[in-house]
Design a protein around this motif. Structure first.
Motif, PDB file in Angstrom:
ATOM      1  N   ARG A 380       0.785  -1.016  -0.076  1.00 51.56           N
ATOM      2  CA  ARG A 380      -0.173  -0.006   0.109  1.00 51.56           C
ATOM      3  C   ARG A 380       1.032   1.227  -0.135  1.00 51.56           C
ATOM      4  O   ARG A 380       1.790   1.365   0.981  1.00 51.56           O
ATOM      5  CB  ARG A 380      -0.702   0.085   1.314  1.00 51.56           C
ATOM      6  CG  ARG A 380      -2.216  -1.080   1.249  1.00 51.56           C
ATOM      7  CD  ARG A 380      -3.101  -0.579   0.425  1.00 51.56           C
ATOM      8  NE  ARG A 380      -4.226  -1.582   0.273  1.00 51.56           N
ATOM      9  CZ  ARG A 380      -5.349  -1.494  -0.440  1.00 51.56           C
ATOM     10  NH1 ARG A 380      -5.564  -0.596  -1.016  1.00 51.56           N
ATOM     11  NH2 ARG A 380      -5.918  -2.557  -0.379  1.00 51.56           N
ATOM     12  N   ILE A 381       0.497   1.950  -0.991  1.00 48.64           N
ATOM     13  CA  ILE A 381       1.419   3.420  -1.042  1.00 48.64           C
ATOM     14  C   ILE A 381       0.325   4.553  -1.312  1.00 48.64           C
ATOM     15  O   ILE A 381      -0.508   4.356  -2.427  1.00 48.64           O
ATOM     16  CB  ILE A 381       2.623   3.518  -2.111  1.00 48.64           C
ATOM     17  CG1 ILE A 381       3.554   2.209  -1.784  1.00 48.64           C
ATOM     18  CG2 ILE A 381       3.036   4.785  -2.353  1.00 48.64           C
ATOM     19  CD1 ILE A 381       4.826   2.287  -2.950  1.00 48.64           C
ATOM     20  N   ASP A 382       0.311   5.307  -0.231  1.00 52.76           N
ATOM     21  CA  ASP A 382      -0.754   6.188  -0.330  1.00 52.76           C
ATOM     22  C   ASP A 382      -2.223   5.780  -0.387  1.00 52.76           C
ATOM     23  O   ASP A 382      -3.141   6.299  -1.308  1.00 52.76           O
ATOM     24  CB  ASP A 382      -0.511   7.261  -1.460  1.00 52.76           C
ATOM     25  CG  ASP A 382       0.701   7.976  -1.197  1.00 52.76           C
ATOM     26  OD1 ASP A 382       0.995   8.353  -0.025  1.00 52.76           O
ATOM     27  OD2 ASP A 382       1.605   8.529  -2.286  1.00 52.76           O
ATOM     28  N   GLY A 383      -2.555   4.663   0.067  1.00 57.00           N
ATOM     29  CA  GLY A 383      -3.677   4.035  -0.076  1.00 57.00           C
ATOM     30  C   GLY A 383      -3.979   2.971  -1.147  1.00 57.00           C
ATOM     31  O   GLY A 383      -5.095   2.440  -1.125  1.00 57.00           O
ATOM     32  N   ALA A 384      -3.316   3.186  -2.163  1.00 57.43           N
ATOM     33  CA  ALA A 384      -3.484   2.348  -3.266  1.00 57.43           C
ATOM     34  C   ALA A 384      -2.340   1.109  -3.048  1.00 57.43           C
ATOM     35  O   ALA A 384      -1.452   1.180  -2.770  1.00 57.43           O
ATOM     36  CB  ALA A 384      -3.116   3.163  -4.612  1.00 57.43           C
ATOM     37  N   GLN A 386      -0.009  -1.347  -4.984  1.00 60.33           N
ATOM     38  CA  GLN A 386       1.129  -1.378  -5.861  1.00 60.33           C
ATOM     39  C   GLN A 386       1.902  -2.678  -5.778  1.00 60.33           C
ATOM     40  O   GLN A 386       2.452  -2.850  -5.033  1.00 60.33           O
ATOM     41  CB  GLN A 386       2.030   0.046  -6.089  1.00 60.33           C
ATOM     42  CG  GLN A 386       1.084   1.342  -6.034  1.00 60.33           C
ATOM     43  CD  GLN A 386       2.093   2.354  -6.193  1.00 60.33           C
ATOM     44  OE1 GLN A 386       3.296   2.335  -6.386  1.00 60.33           O
ATOM     45  NE2 GLN A 386       1.662   3.753  -5.840  1.00 60.33           N
TER      46      GLN A 386
END
Length: 575
Positions: A380-384, A386
C-alpha cells in the motif's frame, strides 16, 4: 588450549528462555551438558567403525570411538557396559559428520548428547526417549570401562514391508529406499516434522506425507490419527477463534500469536484427498464445521479486491527469499487461499466458495503477472495497492499449482520454468532476478507439476538431482537442500508418490470399485517393477520392460481387484 566458559556455544533452548519459551536458564542449572561436551578434550581417537563392531571394546580415560549405522535410524540407544572403576560416559550423536569427519552434537540448535555417571559394575543402559542418528560417538571422560554391546531399539512404522520399487536406475532405487526409511521414522502414531528435534504434527507437511502412507501401506491409519487430533478439541488455546494450529498437539505457545495462519489451507486440501482415499464420510460434518469456521476467520482480512492483506501471525511461504515478501498482499498465499476455497467448495458442494475461488484467481492473474513472471507481493502506497518487482521461483510454482496459470494461459512461462529452472539452475546466471526455491515447498511443487503434466523423463532426472546425494549421505531425505537442519523429514518421503505413479505407472487405486488404473509411459528407463499393498492384506504387482522399443507389461492383483490399462502405443499386455 582448553575452552573458556565464555567461548561455549549456547543452544537456543538455553539462550531464549522467557515467558513464551519456558525452561531453565543456564544460571539455574547445576550441570549444563552442552558446556561439558565442548569442554572435553578427547585423545587417542580411533577411526569410525561399523556399528556393532566391538573388536576393540576397551575404553580408558579420555578416549572415544565413533560408530556408524550406515544410514539414519531412530530409536532408543542401548549400551551394555562393564565399568572397571567409577566411570563417566557420554554418548554424542548426529545424522552426519562435520568437515573434520567428527560429530557436532550442537548442529541445528540441538544438544545431541547423553551422559552416564556410573559406579564400577555391569550395566544395561537404554535412553528414555528416542533419538535420530547415523553416527554415535562414545566418550569416556573419566574411569575405565568395556563396551560389550551397542544397539538401537528402533521406533518406526512396521507396515511398509510389502511395498517395493525397483527399476533399471540404481539412483531411483536408492532414493525409494531412503524415502521409505524417512516415512517409517516419521509416521508412527501421527505424521512428524522430523523424529529428532521436532516430533510434532505440522500441517502442510502432512498433505504430502499422507499420500505416501496410502502407497506404502494400502491404508491411512496414521493420517486418521493425525486428522482426528484437529477435529477433537472444541477450541485451541493461544490462537484466535476459528483458527487452526499450525501443528498439533505439539503447537508452539508463542505470543503474541506465533501461529502460521495460512498453514490450515493445506489442511483443507488434505481433507479433500483424505475423503477420496478413505471415504471416511462419517467425519464429514465435523470437518465441515472446522473448515467453515477456519475460512470465516479470514473474511475480515479481505481487501477491496477480495485478496487477503496484512494477515496477523507468522505468515509463511517457504524457507527462501519468498518468506521476506509476505506483506502487505502476498500472492502465493492468496493462490493457496483460492485453492483451499475450491477444495472446500468441492467437498461440501458449495458453489459460493467455488465462485469466490475463481474470482480470486482472476484478480491474482491480473495483478501479479508482469508479462514474464508472477511477482510475489504488493504494498500500500498512499492508499493504493502497488505491485512490487521482487519475484521468486516458488511463486511461479504456486501459480501453476493452484490454477492461476495453466499450460494454455501461460505456456511461455511454463516453457521457461521447465527448461531453465530446476536442480541444475545457476541462479546467479539464469534469471538472477527470480530468487531460487528451497526444498520445501518450492521444489516439491515443481516436481508435482512435472507429474501433473506427464513430464516423466524430466521428473526422473530432477528426482535424481534433488535427492540422490541425500540418499547417499544419510539413507533418508532432508528438510532443506543443505545440512543446516533435519536430514530425516517426513514430507520428503513424498518422492514415493512420484515413483509409483509416474515411473512405475500406477495412475490410481479405487478401493471402493476395486479398480487399479495403470498408465505405463515412456520415461527413458529400461525396466521397472513394483508392489503396492491393498487394504485387506493383498497386493497389486506391476512390471514393465522395453524390448526393441516395445513396452511389455505384466500386471496382477489380489482380492478381486481389476486392472485397467490406459492404452499406449506399441504396448503388449500380459496379465
Amino acid at each position: 588450549m582448553p575452552f573458556k566458559p565464555n567461548t561455549f556455544l549456547k543452544p537456543g533452548h538455553l539462550q531464549e528462555i522467557d515467558a513464551d519459551l519456558r525452561g531453565y536458564k543456564p544460571e539455574e542449572l547445576e550441570f549444563v551438558l552442552s558446556d561439558r561436551i565442548q569442554e572435553l578434550k578427547a585423545v587417542n581417537r580411533q577411526p569410525v567403525n561399523e556399528a556393532y563392531d566391538l573388536t576393540v571394546n576397551r575404553y580408558e580415560p579420555c578416549t572415544y570411538r565413533t560408530y556408524d549405522w550406515g544410514v539414519n535410524r531412530t530409536g532408543f540407544v542401548r549400551l551394555k557396559v562393564r565399568c572397571i572403576t567409577e566411570t563417566v560416559v557420554y554418548a554424542v550423536f548426529d545424522e552426519i559428520l562435520d568437515d573434520d569427519q567428527d560429530i557436532d552434537p550442537l548442529r541445528a540448535h540441538c544438544v545431541n548428547a547423553i551422559g552416564f555417571e556410573l559406579k564400577s559394575g555391569e550395566y544395561e543402559l537404554e535412553t528414555i526417549e528416542p533419538y535420530t542418528l547415523r553416527y554415535l560417538k562414545l566418550i569416556v571422560a573419566t574411569g575405565n570401562c568395556e563396551l560389550n554391546e551397542i544397539s538401537l531399539r528402533e521406533l518406526a512404522n512396521p507396515d511398509t514391508k510389502q511395498a517395493s520399487f525397483h527399476s533399471s536406475s540404481d539412483a531411483l532405487n536408492a532414493i525409494f529406499e531412503a524415502a521409505r526409511e524417512t516415512f517409517n521414522q516419521n509416521a508412527t502414531d501421527i505424521y512428524m516434522d522430523c523424529p529428532s528435534r521436532e516430533r510434532a504434527g505440522w500441517l502442510c507437511d502432512s498433505y504430502f506425507t499422507a499420500r505416501v502412507e496410502h502407497w506404502l501401506t494400502g491404508a491411512s491409519r496414521v493420517e486418521t490419527n493425525f486428522i482426528e487430533n484437529f477435529l477433537l478439541p472444541d477450541t485451541f488455546a493461544g490462537i484466535p477463534t476459528g483458527m487452526l494450529p499450525m501443528c498439533y498437539p505439539a503447537d508452539l505457545d508463542w505470543q503474541p500469536y506465533g501461529n502460521i495462519p495460512n498453514w490450515g489451507f493445506w489442511f483443507v486440501l488434505e481433507l479433500e484427498e483424505y475423503l477420496q482415499r478413505t471415504h471416511h464420510l462419517e467425519w464429514k460434518e465435523r470437518m465441515k464445521t472446522r473448515v467453515y469456521d477456519y475460512l470465516a476467520y479470514f473474511v475480515p482480512f479481505e481487501n477491496e479486491y477480495g485478496l487477503l492483506e496484512r494477515l496477523e501471525g507468522w505468515v509463511f511461504v517457504e524457507w527462501s527469499k519468498a518468506n521476506d515478501l509476505v506483506q502487505h498482499v502476498n500472492y502465493p498465499i492468496n493462490m493457496l487461499y483460492a485453492g483451499a476455497l475450491a477444495a472446500a467448495g468441492r467437498m461440501f458442494g458449495d458453489d459460493t466458495l467455488l465462485s469466490k475461488s475463481k474470482r480470486i484467481c482472476l484478480v491474482i492473474r491480473e495483478q501479479s503477472y508482469n508479462g514474464t513472471f508472477f511477482a510475489d507481493h504488493a504494498t500500500r502506497i498512499d492508499g493504493a495497492l502497488q505491485l512490487c518487482e521482487e519475484m521468486t521461483e516458488t511463486c511461479q510454482y504456486y501459480a501453476f499449482y493452484f490454477g492461476i496459470a495453466t499450460l494454455e494461459s501461460h505456456d511461455e512461462l511454463w516453457t521457461v520454468l521447465l527448461n531453465e529452472f530446476g536442480p541444475l539452475r545457476n541462479a546467479l546466471a539464469t534469471y538472477p532476478d527470480v530468487h531460487p526455491a528451497n526444498a520445501f515447498i518450492g521444489n516439491y511443487l515443481r516436481l508435482d507439476l512435472l507429474s501433473r503434466y506427464r513430464e516423466a523423463s524430466r521428473l526422473i532426472h530432477e528426482i535424481e538431482g534433488y535427492f540422490l546425494y541425500m540418499a547417499e549421505g544419510t539413507g533418508t531425505l532432508w528438510e532443506h537442500q543443505d545440512t543446516s537442519a533435519s536430514m530425516n523429514h517426513g514430507f520428503a518421503s513424498h518422492v514415493v508418490h512420484w515413483l509409483f505413479k509416474d515411473v512405475l505407472g500406477i495412475e490410481s487405486v479405487d478401493h471402493d470399485r476395486r479398480l487399479i488404473t495403470v498408465r505405463p509411459g515412456r520415461c527413458g528407463l529400461d525396466t521397472c517393477d513394483g508392489v503396492i499393498p491393498l487394504p485387506d492384506g493383498g497386493t497389486a504387482r506391476l512390471a514393465w520392460r522395453m524390448e526393441d522399443n516395445i513396452l511389455i507389461l505384466q500386471a496382477a492383483a489380489d482380492s478381486g481387484y481389476a486392472i485397467k490399462v490406459l492404452e499406449s502405443e506399441a504396448l503388449i499386455i500380459r496379465h
